[in-house]
Scaffold this motif. Structure first.
Motif, PDB file in Angstrom:
ATOM      1  N   UNK A 250     -55.480  23.023   0.369  1.00  0.00           N
ATOM      2  CA  UNK A 250     -54.838  23.021   1.682  1.00  0.00           C
ATOM      3  C   UNK A 250     -54.769  24.431   2.264  1.00  0.00           C
ATOM      4  N   UNK A 251     -54.604  25.429   1.400  1.00  0.00           N
ATOM      5  CA  UNK A 251     -54.634  26.813   1.884  1.00  0.00           C
ATOM      6  C   UNK A 251     -56.020  27.156   2.417  1.00  0.00           C
ATOM      7  N   UNK A 252     -57.054  26.682   1.729  1.00  0.00           N
ATOM      8  CA  UNK A 252     -58.417  26.918   2.198  1.00  0.00           C
ATOM      9  C   UNK A 252     -58.660  26.201   3.523  1.00  0.00           C
ATOM     10  N   UNK A 253     -58.157  24.970   3.633  1.00  0.00           N
ATOM     11  CA  UNK A 253     -58.293  24.242   4.893  1.00  0.00           C
ATOM     12  C   UNK A 253     -57.589  24.981   6.020  1.00  0.00           C
ATOM     13  N   UNK A 254     -56.464  25.590   5.690  1.00  0.00           N
ATOM     14  CA  UNK A 254     -55.695  26.315   6.711  1.00  0.00           C
ATOM     15  C   UNK A 254     -56.496  27.477   7.286  1.00  0.00           C
ATOM     16  N   UNK A 255     -57.359  28.082   6.465  1.00  0.00           N
ATOM     17  CA  UNK A 255     -58.207  29.164   6.956  1.00  0.00           C
ATOM     18  C   UNK A 255     -59.045  28.663   8.123  1.00  0.00           C
ATOM     19  N   UNK A 256     -59.613  27.472   7.956  1.00  0.00           N
ATOM     20  CA  UNK A 256     -60.420  26.904   9.029  1.00  0.00           C
ATOM     21  C   UNK A 256     -59.597  26.582  10.255  1.00  0.00           C
ATOM     22  N   UNK A 257     -58.408  25.999  10.046  1.00  0.00           N
ATOM     23  CA  UNK A 257     -57.562  25.621  11.176  1.00  0.00           C
ATOM     24  C   UNK A 257     -57.130  26.845  11.980  1.00  0.00           C
ATOM     25  N   UNK A 258     -56.783  27.926  11.273  1.00  0.00           N
ATOM     26  CA  UNK A 258     -56.261  29.117  11.946  1.00  0.00           C
ATOM     27  C   UNK A 258     -57.286  29.747  12.867  1.00  0.00           C
ATOM     28  N   UNK A 259     -58.552  29.610  12.520  1.00  0.00           N
ATOM     29  CA  UNK A 259     -59.580  30.341  13.256  1.00  0.00           C
ATOM     30  C   UNK A 259     -60.316  29.475  14.272  1.00  0.00           C
ATOM     31  N   UNK A 260     -59.826  28.267  14.517  1.00  0.00           N
ATOM     32  CA  UNK A 260     -60.492  27.407  15.475  1.00  0.00           C
ATOM     33  C   UNK A 260     -60.096  27.776  16.893  1.00  0.00           C
ATOM     34  N   UNK A 261     -60.482  26.942  17.826  1.00  0.00           N
ATOM     35  CA  UNK A 261     -60.229  27.172  19.241  1.00  0.00           C
ATOM     36  C   UNK A 261     -58.738  27.074  19.548  1.00  0.00           C
ATOM     37  N   UNK A 262     -58.359  26.425  20.632  1.00  0.00           N
ATOM     38  CA  UNK A 262     -56.968  26.314  21.059  1.00  0.00           C
ATOM     39  C   UNK A 262     -56.109  25.628  19.990  1.00  0.00           C
ATOM     40  N   UNK A 263     -55.148  26.340  19.380  1.00  0.00           N
ATOM     41  CA  UNK A 263     -54.354  25.736  18.302  1.00  0.00           C
ATOM     42  C   UNK A 263     -53.507  24.564  18.773  1.00  0.00           C
ATOM     43  N   UNK A 264     -53.064  24.581  20.028  1.00  0.00           N
ATOM     44  CA  UNK A 264     -52.277  23.457  20.537  1.00  0.00           C
ATOM     45  C   UNK A 264     -53.125  22.196  20.569  1.00  0.00           C
ATOM     46  N   UNK A 265     -54.345  22.316  21.081  1.00  0.00           N
ATOM     47  CA  UNK A 265     -55.239  21.169  21.161  1.00  0.00           C
ATOM     48  C   UNK A 265     -55.549  20.629  19.780  1.00  0.00           C
ATOM     49  N   UNK A 266     -55.687  21.541  18.806  1.00  0.00           N
ATOM     50  CA  UNK A 266     -56.046  21.085  17.464  1.00  0.00           C
ATOM     51  C   UNK A 266     -54.857  20.473  16.728  1.00  0.00           C
ATOM     52  N   UNK A 267     -53.716  21.155  16.724  1.00  0.00           N
ATOM     53  CA  UNK A 267     -52.602  20.733  15.870  1.00  0.00           C
ATOM     54  C   UNK A 267     -51.742  19.618  16.463  1.00  0.00           C
ATOM     55  N   UNK A 268     -51.486  19.674  17.752  1.00  0.00           N
ATOM     56  CA  UNK A 268     -50.474  18.812  18.348  1.00  0.00           C
ATOM     57  C   UNK A 268     -50.688  17.315  18.109  1.00  0.00           C
ATOM     58  N   UNK A 269     -51.906  16.763  18.274  1.00  0.00           N
ATOM     59  CA  UNK A 269     -52.075  15.314  18.103  1.00  0.00           C
ATOM     60  C   UNK A 269     -51.757  14.816  16.697  1.00  0.00           C
ATOM     61  N   UNK A 270     -51.869  15.689  15.702  1.00  0.00           N
ATOM     62  CA  UNK A 270     -51.714  15.243  14.322  1.00  0.00           C
ATOM     63  C   UNK A 270     -50.255  15.134  13.896  1.00  0.00           C
ATOM     64  N   UNK A 271     -49.357  15.689  14.696  1.00  0.00           N
ATOM     65  CA  UNK A 271     -47.930  15.510  14.420  1.00  0.00           C
ATOM     66  C   UNK A 271     -47.580  14.025  14.530  1.00  0.00           C
ATOM     67  N   UNK A 272     -48.047  13.379  15.601  1.00  0.00           N
ATOM     68  CA  UNK A 272     -47.787  11.948  15.791  1.00  0.00           C
ATOM     69  C   UNK A 272     -48.489  11.112  14.728  1.00  0.00           C
ATOM     70  N   UNK A 273     -49.691  11.520  14.325  1.00  0.00           N
ATOM     71  CA  UNK A 273     -50.407  10.785  13.276  1.00  0.00           C
ATOM     72  C   UNK A 273     -49.650  10.854  11.955  1.00  0.00           C
ATOM     73  N   UNK A 274     -49.084  12.018  11.659  1.00  0.00           N
ATOM     74  CA  UNK A 274     -48.293  12.146  10.434  1.00  0.00           C
ATOM     75  C   UNK A 274     -47.084  11.217  10.465  1.00  0.00           C
ATOM     76  N   UNK A 275     -46.446  11.099  11.623  1.00  0.00           N
ATOM     77  CA  UNK A 275     -45.295  10.207  11.739  1.00  0.00           C
ATOM     78  C   UNK A 275     -45.700   8.763  11.463  1.00  0.00           C
ATOM     79  N   UNK A 276     -46.846   8.352  11.972  1.00  0.00           N
ATOM     80  CA  UNK A 276     -47.308   6.981  11.729  1.00  0.00           C
ATOM     81  C   UNK A 276     -47.514   6.732  10.235  1.00  0.00           C
TER      82      UNK A 276
END
Length: 217
Positions: free
Chosen positions: A152-178
């Motif tokens: 997960x730390x390695x995956x975070x490296x990829x997430x941190x360096x992607x494009x707009x962090x809001x566009x990437x992270x925000x939708x998955x908050x709702x998916x986690x709740x489901x």
């Protein structure tokens, strides 16, 4: 060896929290002083981190936080999907572990939701890692959870360096709740399907936004 493993875990946590970013150089002298360890211990920790794929050693230049490629994305998501979906299958057989993991998942979701509301994307990412580590914990295997923390730390490296962090992270908050609500209701097959959808979206999203040179750096 224990000291170097503990130190490697500290550096892994720094990567997971976003304190060390992709491509960042890890200066040996300064980092050893900051962490209060000898340079020999730090070098041993670097070797552990290189084996885990979290850092790269470049001759005559030093040690750097790993940068991401398409192959990394493919491998990581194959690993994560296999491990997390398998953990959900164990959940029905481990009611006590399930109860503890649901508490951890709820806490991680609440952190992610609150951070999402104020646009703290680094905290959203950290909370997301904690949420999915709690899913791995459903298997009740300590070694697997320890390995998953590195992945997960390695995956975070990829997430941190992607494009707009809001566009990437925000939708998955709702998916986690489901996923959380399905597990809480004992709907394990539906939770597994929801998690599969999560991975499909996340993997496709990340691959679609890798830079032209095939590296996230």
């Amino acid at each position: 060896m224990t000291a170097s493993l503990d130190l490697a875990a500290q550096i892994t946590a720094k990567i997971d929290r976003g304190e060390l970013t992709p491509g960042a150089r890890l200066p040996e002298v300064a980092l050893a002083e900051e962490l209060g360890v000898s340079r020999n211990t730090l070098r041993e920790a670097f070797r552990v981190l290189m084996q885990d794929g979290l850092v790269d050693h470049i001759p005559n230049r030093g040690v750097f936080v790993h940068t991401f490629s398409r192959d990394d994305v493919t491998d990581l998501y194959a690993y994560r999907e296999f491990v997390e979906l398998s953990a959900i299958r164990f959940a029905a057989k481990n009611p006590l572990i399930l109860a503890d993991s649901l508490v951890a998942m709820r806490d991680a979701y609440d952190r992610g939701f609150a951070a999402n509301e104020v646009g703290d994307w680094q905290e959203v990412g950290s909370a997301n890692s904690a949420f999915h580590l709690a899913i791995v914990d459903l298997a009740g295997v300590a070694r697997l959870s320890a390995d998953a923390r590195k992945v997960l730390a390695l995956a975070r490296i990829g997430f941190m360096a992607t494009y707009n962090p809001e566009t990437f992270h925000s939708p998955y908050v709702a998916m986690n709740l489901e996923i959380l609500e399905l597990l809480n209701d004992g709907k394990f097959e539906e939770a597994e399907a929801s998690l599969h959808t999560y991975f499909e979206h996340s993997r496709t999203d990340l691959l679609a936004h890798l830079p032209e040179n095939d590296k996230v750096s």
